[in-house]
Scaffold this active site. Structure first.
Site, mmCIF file in Angstrom:
data_model
loop_
_atom_site.group_PDB
_atom_site.id
_atom_site.type_symbol
_atom_site.label_atom_id
_atom_site.label_comp_id
_atom_site.label_asym_id
_atom_site.label_seq_id
_atom_site.Cartn_x
_atom_site.Cartn_y
_atom_site.Cartn_z
ATOM 1 N N ASP A 44 0.865 -1.181 0.000
ATOM 2 C CA ASP A 44 0.000 0.000 0.000
ATOM 3 C C ASP A 44 0.902 1.232 0.000
ATOM 4 O O ASP A 44 1.477 1.584 1.038
ATOM 5 C CB ASP A 44 -0.900 -0.011 1.240
ATOM 6 C CG ASP A 44 -1.707 1.272 1.367
ATOM 7 O OD1 ASP A 44 -1.722 2.071 0.399
ATOM 8 O OD2 ASP A 44 -2.305 1.488 2.445
ATOM 9 N N THR A 70 -4.338 9.763 -12.423
ATOM 10 C CA THR A 70 -4.258 10.380 -13.752
ATOM 11 C C THR A 70 -5.633 10.707 -14.371
ATOM 12 O O THR A 70 -5.696 11.112 -15.529
ATOM 13 C CB THR A 70 -3.488 9.450 -14.725
ATOM 14 O OG1 THR A 70 -4.098 8.155 -14.711
ATOM 15 C CG2 THR A 70 -2.028 9.326 -14.350
ATOM 16 N N THR A 109 3.909 16.789 -15.038
ATOM 17 C CA THR A 109 3.030 17.029 -16.183
ATOM 18 C C THR A 109 3.125 18.435 -16.777
ATOM 19 O O THR A 109 3.430 19.399 -16.056
ATOM 20 C CB THR A 109 1.562 16.773 -15.755
ATOM 21 O OG1 THR A 109 0.690 17.137 -16.823
ATOM 22 C CG2 THR A 109 1.169 17.578 -14.536
ATOM 23 N N TYR A 133 -5.942 18.249 -10.965
ATOM 24 C CA TYR A 133 -4.877 17.297 -11.311
ATOM 25 C C TYR A 133 -3.541 18.025 -11.462
ATOM 26 O O TYR A 133 -2.534 17.617 -10.875
ATOM 27 C CB TYR A 133 -5.229 16.561 -12.610
ATOM 28 C CG TYR A 133 -4.075 15.821 -13.249
ATOM 29 C CD1 TYR A 133 -3.630 14.602 -12.742
ATOM 30 C CD2 TYR A 133 -3.409 16.344 -14.369
ATOM 31 C CE1 TYR A 133 -2.558 13.922 -13.323
ATOM 32 C CE2 TYR A 133 -2.340 15.673 -14.954
ATOM 33 C CZ TYR A 133 -1.925 14.472 -14.424
ATOM 34 O OH TYR A 133 -0.855 13.814 -15.001
ATOM 35 N N LYS A 137 -0.186 17.608 -9.050
ATOM 36 C CA LYS A 137 1.115 17.167 -9.574
ATOM 37 C C LYS A 137 2.194 18.217 -9.268
ATOM 38 O O LYS A 137 3.322 17.871 -8.906
ATOM 39 C CB LYS A 137 1.035 16.918 -11.084
ATOM 40 C CG LYS A 137 0.165 15.745 -11.523
ATOM 41 C CD LYS A 137 0.698 14.383 -11.113
ATOM 42 C CE LYS A 137 1.989 14.013 -11.788
ATOM 43 N NZ LYS A 137 2.447 12.653 -11.408
ATOM 44 N N TRP A 159 0.889 14.149 -22.749
ATOM 45 C CA TRP A 159 0.107 13.532 -23.826
ATOM 46 C C TRP A 159 0.632 12.132 -24.182
ATOM 47 O O TRP A 159 1.007 11.860 -25.329
ATOM 48 C CB TRP A 159 0.154 14.429 -25.065
ATOM 49 C CG TRP A 159 -0.576 15.730 -24.956
ATOM 50 C CD1 TRP A 159 -0.700 16.520 -23.840
ATOM 51 C CD2 TRP A 159 -1.251 16.428 -26.019
ATOM 52 N NE1 TRP A 159 -1.404 17.652 -24.132
ATOM 53 C CE2 TRP A 159 -1.755 17.626 -25.457
ATOM 54 C CE3 TRP A 159 -1.469 16.168 -27.358
ATOM 55 C CZ2 TRP A 159 -2.472 18.553 -26.214
ATOM 56 C CZ3 TRP A 159 -2.181 17.096 -28.121
ATOM 57 C CH2 TRP A 159 -2.679 18.264 -27.545
HETATM 58 N N1 LIG Z 1 -0.997 9.891 -19.393
HETATM 59 C C1 LIG Z 1 -0.617 11.103 -19.784
HETATM 60 O O1 LIG Z 1 -1.011 11.596 -20.843
HETATM 61 C C2 LIG Z 1 0.315 11.909 -18.907
HETATM 62 C C3 LIG Z 1 0.590 13.243 -19.252
HETATM 63 C C4 LIG Z 1 1.482 13.978 -18.463
HETATM 64 C C5 LIG Z 1 2.073 13.395 -17.363
HETATM 65 N N2 LIG Z 1 1.780 12.114 -17.028
HETATM 66 C C6 LIG Z 1 2.411 11.538 -15.841
HETATM 67 O O2 LIG Z 1 3.170 10.419 -16.254
HETATM 68 C C7 LIG Z 1 3.164 9.440 -15.208
HETATM 69 C C8 LIG Z 1 2.713 8.098 -15.756
HETATM 70 O O3 LIG Z 1 1.384 8.233 -16.245
HETATM 71 P P1 LIG Z 1 0.614 7.019 -16.944
HETATM 72 O O4 LIG Z 1 -0.309 7.604 -17.948
HETATM 73 O O5 LIG Z 1 1.584 5.973 -17.326
HETATM 74 O O6 LIG Z 1 -0.265 6.496 -15.729
HETATM 75 P P2 LIG Z 1 -1.327 5.292 -15.741
HETATM 76 O O7 LIG Z 1 -1.186 4.471 -16.967
HETATM 77 O O8 LIG Z 1 -2.656 5.877 -15.415
HETATM 78 O O9 LIG Z 1 -0.815 4.392 -14.535
HETATM 79 C C9 LIG Z 1 -0.957 4.825 -13.226
HETATM 80 C C10 LIG Z 1 -0.393 3.761 -12.320
HETATM 81 O O10 LIG Z 1 -0.644 4.177 -10.970
HETATM 82 C C11 LIG Z 1 -1.252 3.071 -10.290
HETATM 83 N N3 LIG Z 1 -2.144 3.534 -9.250
HETATM 84 C C12 LIG Z 1 -3.201 4.367 -9.379
HETATM 85 N N4 LIG Z 1 -3.804 4.519 -8.179
HETATM 86 C C13 LIG Z 1 -3.118 3.748 -7.294
HETATM 87 C C14 LIG Z 1 -3.237 3.496 -5.900
HETATM 88 N N5 LIG Z 1 -4.199 4.072 -5.174
HETATM 89 N N6 LIG Z 1 -2.333 2.665 -5.325
HETATM 90 C C15 LIG Z 1 -1.368 2.084 -6.046
HETATM 91 N N7 LIG Z 1 -1.196 2.279 -7.379
HETATM 92 C C16 LIG Z 1 -2.064 3.120 -7.979
HETATM 93 C C17 LIG Z 1 -2.031 2.337 -11.357
HETATM 94 O O11 LIG Z 1 -2.336 1.041 -10.893
HETATM 95 P P3 LIG Z 1 -3.744 0.339 -11.291
HETATM 96 O O12 LIG Z 1 -3.580 -0.088 -12.708
HETATM 97 O O13 LIG Z 1 -3.829 -0.799 -10.336
HETATM 98 O O14 LIG Z 1 -4.806 1.364 -11.114
HETATM 99 C C18 LIG Z 1 -1.038 2.379 -12.504
HETATM 100 O O15 LIG Z 1 -0.070 1.372 -12.370
HETATM 101 C C19 LIG Z 1 2.285 10.002 -14.097
HETATM 102 O O16 LIG Z 1 3.091 10.661 -13.156
HETATM 103 C C20 LIG Z 1 1.430 11.028 -14.830
HETATM 104 O O17 LIG Z 1 0.981 12.047 -13.957
HETATM 105 C C21 LIG Z 1 0.916 11.354 -17.777
#
Ligand SMILES: NC(=O)c1ccc[n+]([C@@H]2O[C@H](COP(=O)([O-])OP(=O)(O)OC[C@H]3O[C@@H](n4cnc5c(N)ncnc54)[C@H](OP(=O)(O)O)[C@@H]3O)[C@@H](O)[C@H]2O)c1
Length: 293
Positions: A44, A70, A109, A133, A137, A159
């Site tokens: 956790d 996210t 982000t 959000y 961050k 993105w």
């Molecule tokens: N996606 C984008 O477009 C974007 C853009 C800018 C920045 N970012 C940043 O890039 C990074 C990676 O993003 P991503 O898109 O790869 O994220 P993602 O695919 O949404 O993955 C998020 C991860 O966090 C885990 N998680 C969520 N809630 C949790 C909890 N309560 N306890 C434990 N684990 C938890 C999820 O596990 P579960 O699968 O079990 O939920 C998953 O493994 C993040 O820091 C995000 O803010 C993303």
């Protein structure tokens, strides 16, 4: 490549199910690192003592934190949940990193910015998030930096698309298979980024000794509409992609109209220029999604 004697050990938080987490695990494995991919079942992460114990048990050289809240629109109604993962977790990791001595790599982000600038944002530009959000961050960046964890690296990205989890490009292609036309927002401009590239560049920056805040995205810029249109074109689908203003696609969270990130600092540090997002998109559509070229 590292050999067995010099192999480094990494823990990737979110490495089993996260889009970026899975890409990091692949890239680190290929580079010869010993990798522990963490999922919710392992620990956790919101309990600092449990996280401390879990990480101590793996004795990593580097911890990559790819866990985040996210869900950008849902965060408007779930501020506490967003804060728990996006602000408190990086702060806990910073404290644990200082105590245990591993290097921490954390992701942030483009939504840290308000989008009023008309040129790519550099790391020192003023931040001003427009949504819960983005604020959570940015608060996480600040909380982590305040711990003064030695060597901590914060990578602002944007993105994301890539294999392993639902994302904008995949959603568009799924819709485009069944529809004659799609309306997509054209007045938000950003930096589309392929998760395997982001993972590779992250490792390069770690190897180059990067610390502090860096922007890390693929080169070039696009609107959501341009990204969608290019993906539909590459996939050979006949669906028309029509440009609409954000006002015709209301979303709960405010997003910056312009959030292109400059990667000049990354290039200066590593000598690498990120490849163009269009090139990366080709790899995603043809190789990962299996569209026929
Ligand atoms: N996606 C984008 O477009 C974007 C853009 C800018 C920045 N970012 C940043 O890039 C990074 C990676 O993003 P991503 O898109 O790869 O994220 P993602 O695919 O949404 O993955 C998020 C991860 O966090 C885990 N998680 C969520 N809630 C949790 C909890 N309560 N306890 C434990 N684990 C938890 C999820 O596990 P579960 O699968 O079990 O939920 C998953 O493994 C993040 O820091 C995000 O803010 C993303």
């Amino acid at each position: 490549m590292t050999d067995a004697n010099t192999a480094k050990r990494a823990v990737v938080l979110g490495g089993v199910t996260g889009m970026l987490g899975q890409a990091l695990v692949n890239v680190l494995n290929k580079a010869g690192w010993e990798v522990v991919a963490q999922s919710r079942d392992d620990v956790d992460v919101t309990t600092c003592s449990a996280l401390d114990e879990y990480l101590a048990g793996h004795a990593p050289d580097v911890v990559f934190n790819a866990i985040a809240y996210t869900a950008v629109d849902l965060a408007e109604d779930e501020k506490d949940k967003a804060c728990e993962l996006n602000k408190k977790l990086p702060a806990s990791l910073g404290r644990i990193s200082k105590k245990q001595g591993f290097k921490l790599v954390h992701y942030s982000t483009d939504f840290a910015f308000d989008g009023r600038k008309q040129m790519p944002y550099v790391e020192t530009d003023e931040t001003n998030p427009l949504c819960v959000y983005g604020k959570s961050k940015l608060d996480g960046e600040k909380a982590l930096l305040a711990t003064e964890a030695p060597g901590a690296l914060i990578l602002r990205t944007a993105w994301l698309f890539g294999p392993g989890r639902k994302n904008f490009v995949q959603t568009i292609l799924n819709l485009a298979k069944d529809r004659d036309s799609l309306n997509v927002v054209h007045d938000q401009i950003g930096s589309p980024t392929y998760t395997p590239d982001l993972a590779r560049y992250s490792l390069e920056l770690v190897d180059a000794g990067g610390e502090g805040i860096y922007h890390m995205v693929n080169s070039g810029q696009a609107s959501w509409c341009e990204l969608a249109a290019e993906a539909v074109h590459l996939a050979g689908l006949s669906c028309a992609v029509r440009a609409i203003p954000s006002s015709e696609y209301p979303q709960k969270a405010h997003r910056p109209p312009y959030s292109v990130l400059s990667t000049e600092a990354f290039t200066n540090k590593t000598g690498t220029t990120p490849r163009a997002w269009v090139q990366a998109l080709r790899e995603y559509v043809f190789k990962d999604l299996g569209a026929v070229e």
